[in-house]
Design a protein around this motif. Structure first.
Motif, PDB file in Angstrom:
ATOM      1  N   ARG A  43       0.839  -1.173  -0.161  1.00 16.45           N
ATOM      2  CA  ARG A  43       0.059   0.171  -0.059  1.00 16.45           C
ATOM      3  C   ARG A  43       0.771   1.220  -0.008  1.00 16.45           C
ATOM      4  O   ARG A  43       0.668   2.283  -0.781  1.00 16.45           O
ATOM      5  N   GLU A  44       1.976   1.315   0.800  1.00 18.22           N
ATOM      6  CA  GLU A  44       2.838   2.550   0.983  1.00 18.22           C
ATOM      7  C   GLU A  44       3.566   2.594  -0.427  1.00 18.22           C
ATOM      8  O   GLU A  44       3.769   3.529  -1.168  1.00 18.22           O
ATOM      9  N   TYR A  45       4.070   1.553  -1.073  1.00 21.52           N
ATOM     10  CA  TYR A  45       4.725   1.385  -2.436  1.00 21.52           C
ATOM     11  C   TYR A  45       3.673   2.139  -3.374  1.00 21.52           C
ATOM     12  O   TYR A  45       3.985   2.982  -4.297  1.00 21.52           O
ATOM     13  N   VAL A  99       1.261   4.273  -2.728  1.00 20.39           N
ATOM     14  CA  VAL A  99       1.113   5.504  -2.499  1.00 20.39           C
ATOM     15  C   VAL A  99       2.244   6.278  -3.110  1.00 20.39           C
ATOM     16  O   VAL A  99       2.071   7.434  -3.619  1.00 20.39           O
ATOM     17  N   ARG A 100       3.611   5.883  -2.916  1.00 21.05           N
ATOM     18  CA  ARG A 100       4.619   6.348  -3.392  1.00 21.05           C
ATOM     19  C   ARG A 100       4.618   6.440  -4.946  1.00 21.05           C
ATOM     20  O   ARG A 100       5.140   7.260  -5.625  1.00 21.05           O
ATOM     21  N   ALA A 111      -4.976   3.919  -3.177  1.00 19.06           N
ATOM     22  CA  ALA A 111      -4.217   3.484  -2.132  1.00 19.06           C
ATOM     23  C   ALA A 111      -4.162   4.194  -0.931  1.00 19.06           C
ATOM     24  O   ALA A 111      -4.232   3.933   0.025  1.00 19.06           O
ATOM     25  N   LYS A 112      -4.380   5.677  -1.281  1.00 23.57           N
ATOM     26  CA  LYS A 112      -4.398   6.605  -0.089  1.00 23.57           C
ATOM     27  C   LYS A 112      -5.656   6.484   0.684  1.00 23.57           C
ATOM     28  O   LYS A 112      -5.967   6.839   1.790  1.00 23.57           O
TER      29      LYS A 112
END
Lengths: 310, 314
Positions: free
Chosen positions: A270-272, A274-275, A281-282
């Motif tokens: 999920r963080e990847y 967002v990146r 995903a946010k």
């Protein structure tokens, strides 16, 4: 003596918190069978004895142990939590009530955890550490397991014992999704980057990984997400092409069995995302993120180079 | 004389920083990069505002009425810190919360009888010990930090309001900087801004990378960070930080009361209104929110209005 020094004399009151250490028990291993009522067994380090107890609800566990042992229980030294049944609720309660150190190892057993501890057949915490250091399993302590349950897609992976081998059990608060294959566990360990060595049979010899530079990217295709693992691996091997194929299979199994089949996000996907600028995903809920992962495509693009030993 | 001035400035800066640090230990806002950004956004307007105060070349002088309002605000702020102190005792599951409060009372009585600069010196020492302890953290966490955790989706608002709530320094500034030369005042304020706007958000970022996705399940993210980061396999530093947080809390409250007291006021004259505010905040939590917010806003606005008036008059 000046009168204003008198308040300082109250300082020894701080020592009132001390109790006789002989009336304390500090368990290092705690086993729990989770059902309608909870059965407990704890191994006390000082006296090398097993304390057993029963509790009707999870928050009553420390009191149940205290009543059973007749001593004050210090839970700050628990290094291994053995569980049987769905362990999510227990872990959440334990960390919320602060009676489980976040870095304690957790392990799910197929049969009664209490009986395993009492009979001395339970795996030791050191076995889990060794498995993580040799790249058989990723290192997943209580905080990591709970972090994935509360964040990501709400599905987590517990270290578990199945058929005598250590593996990972995927589950959420409601149900268990099953255990991962050996290849998937090794793939997750390779991506986890916490191992000290990583060896596997490759043809007639053994391949040993020396250096990994792997990257995870989550991108958006037309109608679904694409999870890509790419990078370079340096290994001590005579057959880099064969090693590449084996490692690709491990990484593919890790992505397929966790994210694409079960919707589990154990790799900060999920963080990847967002990146990578994926807006969904946010904002999406955990269940929506799990659904997105189940529709995702996975790709592995790695290159293995042989280490020049000359 | 120069040395004395320098050390006085350092002590004043320490007194400004310490309550912010204690607020940081008490917060239950999870660590995230968005939270750190929120903290930074809350500090920027305050930094701009306090530096405008120090632009003049004359020493900062505030009228007695303004100082009186700031004194009342500081007592309310001390009561607010006391409620947080009690919350910290509860969060850390300490068995003798009552004894800790009794010790706090003794500490306050003792501190109010000390010379004016004693709290500043003690605050300096505490900050030094805290900085030394914090320097050890990155070494212990080396190898377990995950940079990708910085991309966890989160709200900026939580960090922003957290930092805004711990802006009690705004109330202390007029009382501490009264008759200070603008150069000295600027130095003290710069230290306060750097600690709040740079060091604490950096600590939050570090905690985010170390705690990963486990953010809000345990009350205080700083103590979760410590539990995640033992110094070695055998040495944990939680005990040191628990005592340190208590010392910070006790000294911050004592310093606020000492600063709010007039030169020849008896300790009881300061303690009674403070105790009344504590009881009120305990019984009526909305009153705590309303009064401390009002005190903070007044403390932030009045020095400005005064400066603008002076400028218009000139």
């Amino acid at each position: 003596m000046k009168i204003h020094v008198l308040p300082l004399l109250l300082m020894p009151l701080l020592l009132c918190g001390c109790t006789d250490i002989r009336t304390r028990r500090a368990p290092d291993i705690l086993a729990a069978d989770l059902g309608n009522s909870i059965r407990l067994a704890a191994h006390a380090t000082q006296s090398d004895e097993i304390i057993t107890a029963e509790a009707k609800a999870l928050p009553l566990l420390p009191e149940a142990l205290q009543n059973a042992s007749g001593a004050e229980i210090s839970v700050g030294h628990i290094s291994l939590l053995l569980m049987h049944g769905n362990p999510c609720a227990m872990l959440e309660t334990a960390l919320e009530q602060q009676w489980l150190p976040p870095t304690a190892a957790v392990l799910c057993l197929p049969g009664s955890a209490c009986d395993a501890l009492i009979n001395g057949t339970a795996p030791a915490a050191e076995r889990l550490t060794a498995a993580a250091e040799t790249g058989q399993l990723p290192l997943r302590t209580a905080d990591t397991v709970l972090g994935d349950l509360l964040g990501g897609s709400g599905i987590t992976a517990f270290p578990a014992e199945a058929d005598g081998r250590l593996t990972l059990l995927l589950c959420d608060r409601e149900r268990a999704y099953g255990t991962l294959s050996e290849n998937a566990c090794r793939g997750l360990a390779l991506l986890g980057n916490r191992r000290k060595q990583f060896c596997f049979p490759c043809g007639e010899s053994v391949c040993s990984i020396r250096k990994t530079r792997l990257q995870i990217r989550v991108t958006e295709l037309a109608d679904r997400l694409c999870i890509t693992v790419s990078g370079k691996i340096t290994a001590e091997t005579d057959a880099p092409a064969a090693a590449e194929q084996i490692l690709t299979e491990m990484l593919s199994a890790a992505l397929r069995e966790t994210a694409c089949d079960a919707g589990a996000d154990l790799l900060f996907l999920r963080e990847y995302a967002v990146r990578g600028g994926i807006r969904a995903a946010k904002t999406c809920s955990r269940a929506e993120w799990a659904a997105l992962l189940r529709r995702a495509e996975s790709r592995v693009q790695i290159a293995v180079s042989a280490l020049e030993t000359g | 004389m120069e040395n004395h001035t320098k050390s006085a400035v350092t002590a004043q800066a320490a007194l400004l920083i310490l309550p912010s640090l204690f607020g940081f230990f008490c917060t239950d806002v999870p660590y995230s990069a968005a939270g750190a950004l929120g903290m930074l956004l809350a500090v920027i307007p305050q930094a701009a505002a306090v530096f405008l105060l120090t632009r003049r070349r004359e020493p900062l002088v505030f009228p007695p009425k303004l100082l009186q309002i700031c004194r009342i605000g500081t007592v309310l702020y001390a009561a607010d810190l006391t409620v947080q102190f009690r919350g910290l005792c509860r969060d850390l599951l300490l068995p003798h919360c009552g004894i800790m409060l009794l010790l706090l009372g003794a500490l306050l009585l003792f501190a109010l009888r000390q010379p004016e600069n004693a709290c500043g010196r003690a605050a300096e020492l505490l900050l030094f010990a805290g900085t030394a302890g914090l320097i050890l953290l990155p070494f212990a966490a080396f190898g377990t930090l995950r940079g990708i955790a910085l991309f966890m989706p989160d709200s900026i608002a939580a960090g922003f309001f957290r930092e805004l709530r711990h802006s009690g320094g705004l109330l202390l500034i007029p009382l501490l900087m009264q008759r200070q030369s603008p150069q000295n005042a600027r130095k003290g304020l710069a230290a306060w801004i750097i600690a709040r706007g740079l060091l604490l958000p950096l600590l939050v970022l570090f905690g985010t990378m170390q705690n990963g996705r486990l953010r809000g399940s345990i009350g205080n993210p700083f103590f979760l960070l410590l539990a995640r980061t033992p110094l070695t396999e055998a040495i944990r530093t939680d005990g040191f930080w628990i005592l340190y947080a208590f010392a910070c809390g006790g000294l911050s409250i004592a310093a606020c009361l000492r600063i709010s007291a007039r030169p020849h006021t008896k300790p009881l004259q300061t303690l009674l209104p403070y105790c009344a505010a504590c009881v009120l905040f305990r019984l009526l939590p909305p009153a705590r929110l309303l009064l401390t917010t009002a005190a903070l806003l007044t403390g932030a606005a009045l020095p400005f209005i005064h400066q603008i008036k002076r400028r218009c008059a000139a």
